[in-house]
Design a protein around this motif. Structure first.
Motif, mmCIF file in Angstrom:
data_model
loop_
_atom_site.group_PDB
_atom_site.id
_atom_site.type_symbol
_atom_site.label_atom_id
_atom_site.label_comp_id
_atom_site.label_asym_id
_atom_site.label_seq_id
_atom_site.Cartn_x
_atom_site.Cartn_y
_atom_site.Cartn_z
ATOM 1 N N MET A 41 45.260 39.049 42.893
ATOM 2 C CA MET A 41 44.460 40.160 43.422
ATOM 3 C C MET A 41 43.839 39.702 44.732
ATOM 4 S SD MET A 41 43.045 41.490 39.789
ATOM 5 C CE MET A 41 41.831 42.650 40.346
ATOM 6 N N PHE A 42 44.297 40.320 45.804
ATOM 7 C CA PHE A 42 44.028 39.854 47.165
ATOM 8 C C PHE A 42 43.106 40.877 47.816
ATOM 9 C CE2 PHE A 42 45.891 38.312 51.337
ATOM 10 C CZ PHE A 42 45.630 36.975 51.121
ATOM 11 N N SER A 43 41.809 40.568 47.844
ATOM 12 C CA SER A 43 40.854 41.624 48.168
ATOM 13 C C SER A 43 40.505 41.747 49.639
ATOM 14 C CB SER A 43 39.548 41.358 47.406
ATOM 15 O OG SER A 43 38.875 40.263 48.008
ATOM 16 N N GLY A 44 40.838 40.743 50.430
ATOM 17 C CA GLY A 44 40.373 40.762 51.818
ATOM 18 C C GLY A 44 39.182 39.849 52.010
ATOM 19 N N LEU A 68 48.304 41.292 45.872
ATOM 20 C CA LEU A 68 48.127 42.728 45.615
ATOM 21 C C LEU A 68 46.767 43.198 46.123
ATOM 22 C CD1 LEU A 68 49.318 45.239 44.232
ATOM 23 C CD2 LEU A 68 48.241 44.473 42.110
ATOM 24 N N PHE A 69 46.804 44.160 47.014
ATOM 25 C CA PHE A 69 45.570 44.650 47.656
ATOM 26 C C PHE A 69 45.408 46.139 47.397
ATOM 27 C CE2 PHE A 69 43.962 46.756 51.623
ATOM 28 C CZ PHE A 69 42.629 46.420 51.451
ATOM 29 N N ALA A 70 44.262 46.546 46.866
ATOM 30 C CA ALA A 70 43.955 47.972 46.652
ATOM 31 C C ALA A 70 43.010 48.433 47.765
ATOM 32 C CB ALA A 70 43.315 48.172 45.281
ATOM 33 N N ASP A 71 43.485 49.389 48.527
ATOM 34 C CA ASP A 71 42.780 49.863 49.728
ATOM 35 C C ASP A 71 41.887 51.051 49.356
ATOM 36 O OD1 ASP A 71 42.047 50.769 52.224
ATOM 37 O OD2 ASP A 71 44.085 50.781 53.040
ATOM 38 N N THR A 72 40.591 50.946 49.647
ATOM 39 C CA THR A 72 39.672 52.065 49.342
ATOM 40 C C THR A 72 39.638 53.104 50.458
ATOM 41 O OG1 THR A 72 37.776 50.999 50.385
ATOM 42 C CG2 THR A 72 38.142 50.538 48.027
ATOM 43 N N LYS A 73 40.438 52.871 51.510
ATOM 44 C CA LYS A 73 40.500 53.788 52.664
ATOM 45 C C LYS A 73 39.150 53.899 53.372
ATOM 46 C CE LYS A 73 44.844 54.735 52.223
ATOM 47 N NZ LYS A 73 45.784 54.189 53.206
ATOM 48 N N GLY A 101 52.210 32.978 52.635
ATOM 49 C CA GLY A 101 53.673 32.969 52.552
ATOM 50 C C GLY A 101 54.241 33.777 51.396
ATOM 51 N N ALA A 102 53.430 34.627 50.801
ATOM 52 C CA ALA A 102 53.898 35.479 49.694
ATOM 53 C C ALA A 102 53.812 36.936 50.141
ATOM 54 C CB ALA A 102 53.040 35.250 48.449
ATOM 55 N N PRO A 103 54.620 37.816 49.513
ATOM 56 C CA PRO A 103 54.584 39.224 49.939
ATOM 57 C C PRO A 103 53.250 39.894 49.628
ATOM 58 C CG PRO A 103 56.062 38.913 48.059
ATOM 59 C CD PRO A 103 55.633 37.550 48.486
ATOM 60 N N LEU A 104 52.810 40.691 50.594
ATOM 61 C CA LEU A 104 51.567 41.454 50.429
ATOM 62 C C LEU A 104 51.930 42.881 50.032
ATOM 63 C CD1 LEU A 104 48.479 41.862 50.849
ATOM 64 C CD2 LEU A 104 48.981 42.294 53.267
ATOM 65 N N VAL A 105 51.389 43.342 48.918
ATOM 66 C CA VAL A 105 51.633 44.708 48.460
ATOM 67 C C VAL A 105 50.316 45.468 48.568
ATOM 68 C CG1 VAL A 105 52.240 46.150 46.484
ATOM 69 C CG2 VAL A 105 53.484 44.020 46.903
ATOM 70 N N LYS A 106 50.352 46.588 49.313
ATOM 71 C CA LYS A 106 49.131 47.384 49.489
ATOM 72 C C LYS A 106 49.272 48.658 48.678
ATOM 73 C CE LYS A 106 48.503 45.703 54.237
ATOM 74 N NZ LYS A 106 48.448 46.024 55.666
ATOM 75 N N ASP A 161 45.409 47.738 37.561
ATOM 76 C CA ASP A 161 45.907 47.620 36.177
ATOM 77 C C ASP A 161 47.263 48.323 36.026
ATOM 78 O OD1 ASP A 161 43.610 46.278 35.603
ATOM 79 O OD2 ASP A 161 42.723 47.820 34.324
ATOM 80 N N GLU A 162 47.385 49.498 36.638
ATOM 81 C CA GLU A 162 48.657 50.239 36.546
ATOM 82 C C GLU A 162 49.794 49.445 37.185
ATOM 83 O OE1 GLU A 162 48.109 54.144 38.311
ATOM 84 O OE2 GLU A 162 46.510 54.561 36.854
ATOM 85 N N TRP A 163 49.516 48.882 38.339
ATOM 86 C CA TRP A 163 50.555 48.099 39.037
ATOM 87 C C TRP A 163 50.940 46.886 38.193
ATOM 88 C CZ3 TRP A 163 52.404 43.680 41.125
ATOM 89 C CH2 TRP A 163 53.379 43.795 42.121
ATOM 90 N N ARG A 164 49.910 46.223 37.645
ATOM 91 C CA ARG A 164 50.144 45.057 36.778
ATOM 92 C C ARG A 164 51.023 45.441 35.584
ATOM 93 N NH1 ARG A 164 45.144 44.213 33.187
ATOM 94 N NH2 ARG A 164 46.174 46.032 32.320
ATOM 95 N N ASP A 165 50.687 46.570 34.937
ATOM 96 C CA ASP A 165 51.435 46.997 33.748
ATOM 97 C C ASP A 165 52.888 47.332 34.089
ATOM 98 O OD1 ASP A 165 49.073 46.682 32.478
ATOM 99 O OD2 ASP A 165 48.656 48.818 32.185
#
Ligand code: SF4
Length: 249
Positions: free
Chosen positions: A1-4, A27-32, A50-55, A90-94
């Motif tokens: 979980m990659f929060s910034g 994995l980053f969840a953007d609050t806009k 060096g790992a893929p970033l998923v937003k 959680d949804e992405w993880r599942d």
């Protein structure tokens, strides 16, 4: 979980140092409603790991979530964090992992083991770990110094004195001192939140993000009123910073 936050970067570096980058996803969840510099930081930090970033994003801001709930979020009802971060993550993880094969790493440090324990209790049988809660223990300043040695400029909000890099220096869990700091450092952004609060009050009534506890009774104090008090040099609670714990609790 990659929060910034810098601790997320430090945790990810430790993970890939232990296990390599195979199978690691940031994995980053953007609050806009993030600070614009967060996006610069998160891209550079992910490239450095060096790992893929998923937003991922719900698409709404915390104010839009509050509008939909006809209510102010706060410490006891942080539905902005729940809907814009925890549920999405959680949804992405599942969808992409299994409890048997996936470990979720959190950007929490050695002062926050209680949060790691709480999230593990909440999310069983998934396993959450916080690499920066383990030795060698580093302070945030040490992590920031390490970041600079890697040629990455820290997120600007840290340099501006904010304790976290969430929601662009805003948080429904923040206190008067935090908002006074926002007013001092980013008056236009403060004005934006002041207007959003006034807009929401038109539909939900006399509620606000902040509380005035003068005299021992808690009552709402609006951002407009806090600004007036600060500008007229009246007292406000200069010690109430509040906490965040966004996405974790
Ligand atoms: S940082 Fe604060 S305002 Fe933003 S989503 Fe998290 S709890 Fe809500």
């Amino acid at each position: 979980m990659f929060s910034g936050g810098v601790c997320s970067w430090a945790a990810a570096k430790r993970v890939v140092g232990w296990h390599g980058t195979d199978g690691v996803v940031l994995l980053f969840a953007d609050t806009k409603m993030e600070d614009e510099d967060l996006y610069r930081f998160i891209d550079q930090a992910a490239a450095n790991v060096g790992a893929p970033l998923v937003k991922i994003a719900d698409g709404r801001t915390p104010w839009e979530v509050m509008r939909d709930h006809h209510s102010f979020a706060g410490n006891r009802m942080d539905f902005c964090s729940k809907e814009l971060k925890r549920d999405l993550l959680d949804e992405w993880r599942d969808e992409h992992g299994t409890p048997e094969q996936t470990t979720i790493y959190l950007g929490l440090d050695w002062t926050e083991q209680h949060r790691v324990d709480r999230v593990n209790a909440r999310c069983k049988p998934w396993v959450y770990k916080a690499p920066m809660a383990e030795a060698p223990h580093l302070t945030k300043d040490q992590m920031l110094a390490e970041l600079k040695t890697q040629g990455i400029c820290p997120p600007r909000l840290y340099g501006m004195g904010f304790p976290h890099n969430n929601c662009g220096g805003f948080c429904v869990k923040a206190g008067q001192a935090h908002f006074a700091h926002l007013l001092r450092t980013m008056p236009d952004r403060y004005r934006f939140h002041e207007e959003k609060e006034a807009e929401l009050r038109k539909t939900v009534g006399d509620y606000a993000i902040l509380r005035d506890r003068t005299g021992g009774v808690a009552k709402p104090i609006t951002l407009a009123e806090l600004r007036r008090r600060i500008e007229s040099q009246q007292e406000f609670d200069a010690f109430e910073w509040g906490g965040c714990g966004c996405a974790i609790e």
